[in-house]
Write a protein that holds these residues in place. Structure first.
Motif, PDB file in Angstrom:
ATOM      1  N   GLY A 129      42.583  56.188  46.781  1.00  0.00           N
ATOM      2  CA  GLY A 129      43.591  55.416  46.073  1.00  0.00           C
ATOM      3  C   GLY A 129      43.080  54.045  45.691  1.00  0.00           C
ATOM      4  N   GLY A 130      42.344  53.408  46.600  1.00  0.00           N
ATOM      5  CA  GLY A 130      41.804  52.077  46.322  1.00  0.00           C
ATOM      6  C   GLY A 130      40.795  52.082  45.187  1.00  0.00           C
ATOM      7  N   VAL A 131      39.913  53.058  45.187  1.00  0.00           N
ATOM      8  CA  VAL A 131      38.915  53.158  44.112  1.00  0.00           C
ATOM      9  C   VAL A 131      39.615  53.406  42.773  1.00  0.00           C
ATOM     10  N   ALA A 132      40.563  54.316  42.746  1.00  0.00           N
ATOM     11  CA  ALA A 132      41.297  54.589  41.500  1.00  0.00           C
ATOM     12  C   ALA A 132      42.053  53.347  41.040  1.00  0.00           C
ATOM     13  N   SER A 133      42.640  52.636  41.981  1.00  0.00           N
ATOM     14  CA  SER A 133      43.397  51.424  41.673  1.00  0.00           C
ATOM     15  C   SER A 133      42.492  50.340  41.082  1.00  0.00           C
ATOM     16  N   VAL A 134      41.340  50.140  41.702  1.00  0.00           N
ATOM     17  CA  VAL A 134      40.397  49.122  41.222  1.00  0.00           C
ATOM     18  C   VAL A 134      39.863  49.496  39.836  1.00  0.00           C
ATOM     19  N   LEU A 135      39.611  50.771  39.620  1.00  0.00           N
ATOM     20  CA  LEU A 135      39.149  51.205  38.292  1.00  0.00           C
ATOM     21  C   LEU A 135      40.234  50.981  37.235  1.00  0.00           C
ATOM     22  N   ALA A 136      41.489  51.226  37.610  1.00  0.00           N
ATOM     23  CA  ALA A 136      42.590  50.967  36.675  1.00  0.00           C
ATOM     24  C   ALA A 136      42.682  49.478  36.366  1.00  0.00           C
ATOM     25  N   LEU A 137      42.514  48.637  37.382  1.00  0.00           N
ATOM     26  CA  LEU A 137      42.548  47.191  37.157  1.00  0.00           C
ATOM     27  C   LEU A 137      41.397  46.738  36.258  1.00  0.00           C
ATOM     28  N   TYR A 167      42.001  43.877  30.482  1.00  0.00           N
ATOM     29  CA  TYR A 167      41.655  43.558  29.099  1.00  0.00           C
ATOM     30  C   TYR A 167      42.822  43.746  28.127  1.00  0.00           C
ATOM     31  N   LEU A 168      43.971  44.174  28.630  1.00  0.00           N
ATOM     32  CA  LEU A 168      45.151  44.244  27.771  1.00  0.00           C
ATOM     33  C   LEU A 168      45.545  42.823  27.373  1.00  0.00           C
ATOM     34  N   PRO A 169      46.128  42.653  26.197  1.00  0.00           N
ATOM     35  CA  PRO A 169      46.504  41.291  25.779  1.00  0.00           C
ATOM     36  C   PRO A 169      47.504  40.670  26.758  1.00  0.00           C
ATOM     37  N   GLN A 170      47.118  39.527  27.349  1.00  0.00           N
ATOM     38  CA  GLN A 170      47.960  38.908  28.367  1.00  0.00           C
ATOM     39  C   GLN A 170      49.259  38.356  27.800  1.00  0.00           C
ATOM     40  N   ARG A 171      49.326  38.284  26.523  1.00  0.00           N
ATOM     41  CA  ARG A 171      50.575  37.831  25.905  1.00  0.00           C
ATOM     42  C   ARG A 171      51.689  38.852  26.153  1.00  0.00           C
ATOM     43  N   SER A 181      49.985  45.585  38.156  1.00  0.00           N
ATOM     44  CA  SER A 181      50.408  46.133  39.437  1.00  0.00           C
ATOM     45  C   SER A 181      50.946  47.555  39.278  1.00  0.00           C
ATOM     46  N   LEU A 182      51.730  47.759  38.252  1.00  0.00           N
ATOM     47  CA  LEU A 182      52.287  49.086  37.993  1.00  0.00           C
ATOM     48  C   LEU A 182      51.172  50.093  37.719  1.00  0.00           C
ATOM     49  N   CYS A 183      50.241  49.750  36.870  1.00  0.00           N
ATOM     50  CA  CYS A 183      49.114  50.647  36.574  1.00  0.00           C
ATOM     51  C   CYS A 183      48.273  50.898  37.818  1.00  0.00           C
ATOM     52  N   SER A 184      48.078  49.853  38.607  1.00  0.00           N
ATOM     53  CA  SER A 184      47.315  49.969  39.844  1.00  0.00           C
ATOM     54  C   SER A 184      48.009  50.911  40.825  1.00  0.00           C
ATOM     55  N   ALA A 185      49.320  50.761  40.977  1.00  0.00           N
ATOM     56  CA  ALA A 185      50.082  51.621  41.891  1.00  0.00           C
ATOM     57  C   ALA A 185      50.045  53.080  41.449  1.00  0.00           C
ATOM     58  N   LEU A 186      50.178  53.301  40.156  1.00  0.00           N
ATOM     59  CA  LEU A 186      50.137  54.674  39.644  1.00  0.00           C
ATOM     60  C   LEU A 186      48.751  55.292  39.820  1.00  0.00           C
ATOM     61  N   ALA A 187      47.708  54.499  39.565  1.00  0.00           N
ATOM     62  CA  ALA A 187      46.346  54.998  39.760  1.00  0.00           C
ATOM     63  C   ALA A 187      46.088  55.291  41.237  1.00  0.00           C
ATOM     64  N   HIS A 188      46.604  54.433  42.108  1.00  0.00           N
ATOM     65  CA  HIS A 188      46.460  54.646  43.548  1.00  0.00           C
ATOM     66  C   HIS A 188      47.088  55.984  43.948  1.00  0.00           C
TER      67      HIS A 188
END
Length: 179
Positions: free
Chosen positions: A93-101, A106-110, A118-125
């Motif tokens: 889960g941690g490796v998948a989460s870090v890869l998602a992060l 690089y998504l536009p921070q705007r 966090s949501l993408c990280s949790a789902l990847a985890h």
């Protein structure tokens, strides 16, 4: 025969010290979290991931990856679960989460911020853990029954952890340690 003293000098950079502090905080949160009862065995809200998100925002992806992996290893050592099935699930889960992060930073921070990260990280985890669970621990499709509940919990905790990290970053701005 006389004893000789060996002098070892470690030159830790400021970034190394910050990573160590973040990892220590994440380990403490993970250990505390292990004592919280869960409706589903092994499911936790991922409070230590708040620290990883803050490290990502303040220090970058490489530091966040170090914090995450050190937290997984450190908390497993403290809790006595190194190389157990729980460790394998946490690592996957941690490796998948870090890869998602690595991707979502690089998504536009705007339009996308820590809550999205966090949501993408949790789902990847969740995906990483389910992959290992299905491949190794529960090698049949019965595990698929849990996906809706686990997905709902990952979304809820992903959003909550992102909101907490955002609040902490706004409340406690970074301190310039180079002076």
């Amino acid at each position: 025969m006389t004893a000789s003293a060996t002098k070892i000098t470690l030159n830790a950079s400021t970034a190394d010290e910050q990573i160590a502090r973040f990892a220590a905080c994440a380990i403490v949160l993970a250990v505390i979290e292990s004592g919280i009862p869960s409706p589903i065995p092994g499911f936790k809200p991922g409070l230590a991931n708040i620290v990883t998100l803050i490290a990502l925002q303040r220090l970058g992806w490489s530091a966040a990856a170090w914090v995450s992996m050190l937290r997984i290893l450190g908390s497993s050592l403290v809790l006595g679960g190194v190389f157990s099935p729980g460790f394998a699930l946490s690592l996957a889960g941690g490796v998948a989460s870090v890869l998602a992060l690595a991707l979502v930073q690089y998504l536009p921070q705007r339009y996308f911020g820590l809550v999205t990260w966090s949501l993408c990280s949790a789902l990847a985890h969740l995906v990483g853990q389910l992959f290992i669970a299905r491949l190794w621990l529960i090698p049949h499709n019965g595990i698929l029954v849990l996906i809706p509940l686990l997905l709902a919990m990952a979304i809820i905790f992903g959003v909550v952890n992102g909101l907490i990290a955002t609040h902490l970053l706004r409340t406690y701005p970074a301190v310039d340690t180079t002076q």
